[in-house]
Design an enzyme around this catalytic site. Structure first.
Site, PDB file in Angstrom:
ATOM      1  N   GLY A  66       0.826  -1.210   0.000  1.00  0.00           N
ATOM      2  CA  GLY A  66       0.000   0.000   0.000  1.00  0.00           C
ATOM      3  C   GLY A  66       0.857   1.255   0.000  1.00  0.00           C
ATOM      4  N   PHE A  67       0.200   2.380   0.155  1.00  0.00           N
ATOM      5  CA  PHE A  67       0.886   3.679   0.109  1.00  0.00           C
ATOM      6  C   PHE A  67       1.974   3.784   1.189  1.00  0.00           C
ATOM      7  CE2 PHE A  67       0.211   8.012   2.145  1.00  0.00           C
ATOM      8  CZ  PHE A  67       1.289   8.603   1.506  1.00  0.00           C
ATOM      9  N   ASN A  77      -2.833  -8.726   0.632  1.00  0.00           N
ATOM     10  CA  ASN A  77      -3.752  -9.396  -0.304  1.00  0.00           C
ATOM     11  C   ASN A  77      -4.122  -8.491  -1.488  1.00  0.00           C
ATOM     12  OD1 ASN A  77      -5.428  -7.581   0.901  1.00  0.00           O
ATOM     13  ND2 ASN A  77      -6.969  -9.047   1.587  1.00  0.00           N
ATOM     14  N   ASP A  91      -4.294 -12.892   2.947  1.00  0.00           N
ATOM     15  CA  ASP A  91      -5.144 -12.078   3.817  1.00  0.00           C
ATOM     16  C   ASP A  91      -4.682 -12.269   5.263  1.00  0.00           C
ATOM     17  OD1 ASP A  91      -7.227 -11.072   5.363  1.00  0.00           O
ATOM     18  OD2 ASP A  91      -8.790 -11.834   4.028  1.00  0.00           O
ATOM     19  N   LEU A 115      -2.065 -17.451   8.568  1.00  0.00           N
ATOM     20  CA  LEU A 115      -0.824 -16.884   8.021  1.00  0.00           C
ATOM     21  C   LEU A 115       0.187 -17.981   7.713  1.00  0.00           C
ATOM     22  CD1 LEU A 115      -0.157 -13.709  10.245  1.00  0.00           C
ATOM     23  CD2 LEU A 115      -0.983 -13.794   7.892  1.00  0.00           C
ATOM     24  N   ALA A 142      -0.132   0.250  13.237  1.00  0.00           N
ATOM     25  CA  ALA A 142      -0.511   1.512  12.585  1.00  0.00           C
ATOM     26  C   ALA A 142      -1.966   1.796  12.932  1.00  0.00           C
ATOM     27  CB  ALA A 142      -0.336   1.393  11.069  1.00  0.00           C
ATOM     28  N   TYR A 163     -14.201   1.279  10.289  1.00  0.00           N
ATOM     29  CA  TYR A 163     -12.756   1.570  10.342  1.00  0.00           C
ATOM     30  C   TYR A 163     -12.365   1.995  11.759  1.00  0.00           C
ATOM     31  CZ  TYR A 163      -8.348   3.934   8.962  1.00  0.00           C
ATOM     32  OH  TYR A 163      -7.039   4.341   8.828  1.00  0.00           O
ATOM     33  N   ARG A 218      -9.151   9.801  -1.349  1.00  0.00           N
ATOM     34  CA  ARG A 218      -8.912  10.797  -0.304  1.00  0.00           C
ATOM     35  C   ARG A 218      -8.733  12.179  -0.942  1.00  0.00           C
ATOM     36  NH1 ARG A 218      -5.046   6.777   3.228  1.00  0.00           N
ATOM     37  NH2 ARG A 218      -4.714   5.879   1.162  1.00  0.00           N
TER      38      ARG A 218
HETATM   39  P1  NAD Z   1      -3.437   1.646   1.565  1.00  0.00           P
HETATM   40  O1  NAD Z   1      -4.838   1.251   1.270  1.00  0.00           O
HETATM   41  O2  NAD Z   1      -2.635   2.292   0.490  1.00  0.00           O
HETATM   42  O3  NAD Z   1      -2.617   0.389   2.074  1.00  0.00           O
HETATM   43  C1  NAD Z   1      -3.167  -0.648   2.842  1.00  0.00           C
HETATM   44  C2  NAD Z   1      -2.581  -1.974   2.390  1.00  0.00           C
HETATM   45  O4  NAD Z   1      -3.126  -3.037   3.197  1.00  0.00           O
HETATM   46  C3  NAD Z   1      -2.937  -2.306   0.940  1.00  0.00           C
HETATM   47  O5  NAD Z   1      -1.775  -2.717   0.227  1.00  0.00           O
HETATM   48  C4  NAD Z   1      -3.935  -3.447   1.063  1.00  0.00           C
HETATM   49  O6  NAD Z   1      -3.948  -4.299  -0.065  1.00  0.00           O
HETATM   50  C5  NAD Z   1      -3.487  -4.119   2.343  1.00  0.00           C
HETATM   51  N1  NAD Z   1      -4.537  -4.893   3.012  1.00  0.00           N
HETATM   52  C6  NAD Z   1      -5.767  -4.468   3.392  1.00  0.00           C
HETATM   53  N2  NAD Z   1      -6.447  -5.462   4.006  1.00  0.00           N
HETATM   54  C7  NAD Z   1      -5.596  -6.542   4.031  1.00  0.00           C
HETATM   55  C8  NAD Z   1      -5.714  -7.860   4.538  1.00  0.00           C
HETATM   56  N3  NAD Z   1      -6.827  -8.311   5.155  1.00  0.00           N
HETATM   57  N4  NAD Z   1      -4.660  -8.698   4.390  1.00  0.00           N
HETATM   58  C9  NAD Z   1      -3.519  -8.282   3.771  1.00  0.00           C
HETATM   59  N5  NAD Z   1      -3.363  -7.044   3.281  1.00  0.00           N
HETATM   60  C10 NAD Z   1      -4.402  -6.177   3.404  1.00  0.00           C
HETATM   61  O7  NAD Z   1      -3.512   2.567   2.855  1.00  0.00           O
HETATM   62  P2  NAD Z   1      -2.372   3.459   3.566  1.00  0.00           P
HETATM   63  O8  NAD Z   1      -2.769   4.875   3.471  1.00  0.00           O
HETATM   64  O9  NAD Z   1      -1.032   3.045   3.099  1.00  0.00           O
HETATM   65  O10 NAD Z   1      -2.554   3.025   5.085  1.00  0.00           O
HETATM   66  C11 NAD Z   1      -1.715   2.059   5.688  1.00  0.00           C
HETATM   67  C12 NAD Z   1      -2.022   1.928   7.166  1.00  0.00           C
HETATM   68  O11 NAD Z   1      -1.836   3.187   7.811  1.00  0.00           O
HETATM   69  C13 NAD Z   1      -3.461   1.513   7.459  1.00  0.00           C
HETATM   70  O12 NAD Z   1      -3.462   0.614   8.549  1.00  0.00           O
HETATM   71  C14 NAD Z   1      -4.144   2.802   7.833  1.00  0.00           C
HETATM   72  O13 NAD Z   1      -5.211   2.575   8.707  1.00  0.00           O
HETATM   73  C15 NAD Z   1      -3.011   3.562   8.502  1.00  0.00           C
HETATM   74  N6  NAD Z   1      -3.241   5.018   8.422  1.00  0.00           N
HETATM   75  C16 NAD Z   1      -3.055   5.695   7.257  1.00  0.00           C
HETATM   76  C17 NAD Z   1      -3.287   7.065   7.220  1.00  0.00           C
HETATM   77  C18 NAD Z   1      -3.061   7.885   5.973  1.00  0.00           C
HETATM   78  O14 NAD Z   1      -3.320   9.092   6.003  1.00  0.00           O
HETATM   79  N7  NAD Z   1      -2.577   7.353   4.887  1.00  0.00           N
HETATM   80  C19 NAD Z   1      -3.747   7.732   8.364  1.00  0.00           C
HETATM   81  C20 NAD Z   1      -3.971   6.991   9.514  1.00  0.00           C
HETATM   82  C21 NAD Z   1      -3.689   5.643   9.542  1.00  0.00           C
HETATM   83  N1  UDP Z   2     -13.077  15.498   0.993  1.00  0.00           N
HETATM   84  C1  UDP Z   2     -13.652  16.314   0.035  1.00  0.00           C
HETATM   85  N2  UDP Z   2     -13.698  15.889  -1.277  1.00  0.00           N
HETATM   86  C2  UDP Z   2     -13.156  14.663  -1.651  1.00  0.00           C
HETATM   87  C3  UDP Z   2     -12.561  13.853  -0.666  1.00  0.00           C
HETATM   88  C4  UDP Z   2     -12.549  14.299   0.652  1.00  0.00           C
HETATM   89  O1  UDP Z   2     -14.128  17.418   0.344  1.00  0.00           O
HETATM   90  O2  UDP Z   2     -13.228  14.325  -2.837  1.00  0.00           O
HETATM   91  C5  UDP Z   2     -13.059  15.972   2.395  1.00  0.00           C
HETATM   92  C6  UDP Z   2     -13.677  14.968   3.360  1.00  0.00           C
HETATM   93  O3  UDP Z   2     -15.065  15.191   3.478  1.00  0.00           O
HETATM   94  C7  UDP Z   2     -12.920  15.273   4.631  1.00  0.00           C
HETATM   95  C8  UDP Z   2     -11.561  15.772   4.161  1.00  0.00           C
HETATM   96  O4  UDP Z   2     -11.715  16.126   2.787  1.00  0.00           O
HETATM   97  O5  UDP Z   2     -13.558  16.311   5.356  1.00  0.00           O
HETATM   98  C9  UDP Z   2     -10.454  14.721   4.274  1.00  0.00           C
HETATM   99  O6  UDP Z   2     -10.918  13.552   3.653  1.00  0.00           O
HETATM  100  P1  UDP Z   2      -9.956  12.299   3.376  1.00  0.00           P
HETATM  101  O7  UDP Z   2     -10.811  11.233   2.761  1.00  0.00           O
HETATM  102  O8  UDP Z   2      -8.751  12.735   2.639  1.00  0.00           O
HETATM  103  O9  UDP Z   2      -9.455  11.889   4.826  1.00  0.00           O
HETATM  104  P2  UDP Z   2     -10.207  11.542   6.218  1.00  0.00           P
HETATM  105  O10 UDP Z   2     -11.637  11.951   6.136  1.00  0.00           O
HETATM  106  O11 UDP Z   2     -10.043  10.081   6.388  1.00  0.00           O
HETATM  107  O12 UDP Z   2      -9.472  12.342   7.215  1.00  0.00           O
END
Ligand code: NAD
Ligand code: UDP
Length: 305
Positions: free
Chosen positions: A10-11, A32, A53, A58, A111, A142, A183
């Site tokens: 993922g990201f 997955n 998954d 695992l 995380a 979530y 997002r």
């Molecule tokens: P993302 O969706 O890009 O990455 C998540 C990864 O998890 C994906 O590669 C997905 O395929 C994998 N995945 C999901 N369910 C799975 C499962 N059951 N088994 C195996 N793999 C699985 O999201 P991200 O932004 O990279 O977020 C990564 C982590 O960081 C998450 O736990 C998220 O809750 C946490 N997080 C991210 C942010 C953010 O702003 N990006 C903020 C708060 C928390």
């Molecule tokens: N948002 C928006 N337009 C979009 C996507 C998100 O106005 O196309 C708003 C959303 O309602 C939220 C904020 O931007 O208030 C951040 O949303 P994001 O999905 O990036 O993150 P999260 O809500 O999980 O913090």
């Protein structure tokens, strides 16, 4: 060093993978690919992708020095489409990975998210705040999954003496967030690049605090070097209204897109900003990349894909 990163395709996970490969570690990713992508991972002899998954049985076995549990859909667009999968990943998937950590005495990093604070009534959010989450709202799949994940991580730490750290990540952005991610930042860029309307949900006065990926990775790695169970906030405390974000992205892309308003999302938090005093005092961490600079760097990446 041998490191397991669930959600490593993922990201955020893929940037952690790159960090540990640069450090010379052997890296195993369990993913997955439900929201991630193989393209986020390089072809490297010290990297193994196990496509499974985390909420199933695992197949990976230790030894591991470090286990990062990042697997979970994270964009609201994804977890609203995958509600049961998200709850299973945060609950069963967290127990499975904690069991693995217990079997090989690995250090475990969860995380978690600022979403555990829900629509916060305390501002900025400090770790001692218990949050304001609607347990039956659409986002609860979530938020409650992550709250459970935190609870079970602490239970393993208390019962088995496992070394665990809970990191509450606030909104993070950067390369590898694709145009269809859902997002706000990738969506606004995608709309601006196509000269389509930039769709702000609600009145645009809701706030978020956006952290650039390089700052986040530095913070996460720094926290593995100390022994603190957390929870610990990691995020950039510079708070912006979503309408300001839309305007900045329109300017950076020099786009003709109008900014339009769409109905607000149900239970969308009104404000979000981390209090980062704890991580500052523990490891001296603070973000270095201001929003405008991070958005410019992201633009360099997203305009070419
Ligand atoms: P993302 O969706 O890009 O990455 C998540 C990864 O998890 C994906 O590669 C997905 O395929 C994998 N995945 C999901 N369910 C799975 C499962 N059951 N088994 C195996 N793999 C699985 O999201 P991200 O932004 O990279 O977020 C990564 C982590 O960081 C998450 O736990 C998220 O809750 C946490 N997080 C991210 C942010 C953010 O702003 N990006 C903020 C708060 C928390
Ligand atoms: N948002 C928006 N337009 C979009 C996507 C998100 O106005 O196309 C708003 C959303 O309602 C939220 C904020 O931007 O208030 C951040 O949303 P994001 O999905 O990036 O993150 P999260 O809500 O999980 O913090």
């Amino acid at each position: 060093m041998r490191v397991l990163i669930t959600g490593g395709a993922g990201f955020i996970g893929s940037h952690l993978v790159d960090f540990y490969l640069r450090e010379g570690a052997e890296v195993v990713v369990v993913d997955n690919l439900i929201t991630g992508s193989r393209e986020n991972l390089s072809d490297h002899k010290r990297l193994t992708l196990v496509e499974e998954d985390v909420s199933g049985k695992l197949s990976v076995t230790g030894p591991f020095d470090l286990i990062f549990h990042l697997a979970s859909p994270a964009s609201p667009k994804d977890y609203l489409r995958l509600p049961i999968e998200t709850l299973r990943t945060g609950s069963v998937g967290t127990i499975n990975t904690l069991e693995l950590a217990r079997s090989c005495r690995a250090r475990y990093i969860l995380a978690s998210t600022s979403e555990v604070y829900g629509d916060p009534q305390v501002h900025p959010q400090e770790e001692s705040y218990f949050g304001n989450v609607n347990p039956v709202g659409p986002r609860s799949v979530y938020d409650e999954a992550k709250r459970f994940a935190e609870a079970v991580t602490f239970a393993y730490q208390r019962k088995y003496g496992l070394k665990t750290t809970i990191i509450r990540i606030f909104n993070t952005y950067g390369p590898r967030m694709k145009k269809e991610d859902g997002r706000a930042i990738p969506t606004f860029f995608a709309q601006a690049l196509r000269n389509e309307p930039i769709t702000v949900f609600g009145d645009g006065n809701q706030t978020r605090s956006f952290c650039y990926i390089d700052d986040l990775i530095r913070g996460m790695v720094g926290l593995t070097r100390i022994d603190h169970p957390g929870p610990i906030n990691l995020g950039n405390p510079d708070e912006y209204r979503i309408i300001e974000l839309a305007t900045m992205i329109k300017e950076i892309t020099n786009s003709a897109s109008p900014i339009t308003f769409a109905p607000p999302l149900e239970d969308d938090p009104r404000r979000r900003c981390p209090d980062i005093s704890l991580v500052r005092s523990l490891i001296g961490w603070q973000p270095e990349i201001p929003l405008k600079e991070g958005l410019r760097r992201y633009y360099e990446w997203i305009r070419d894909i």
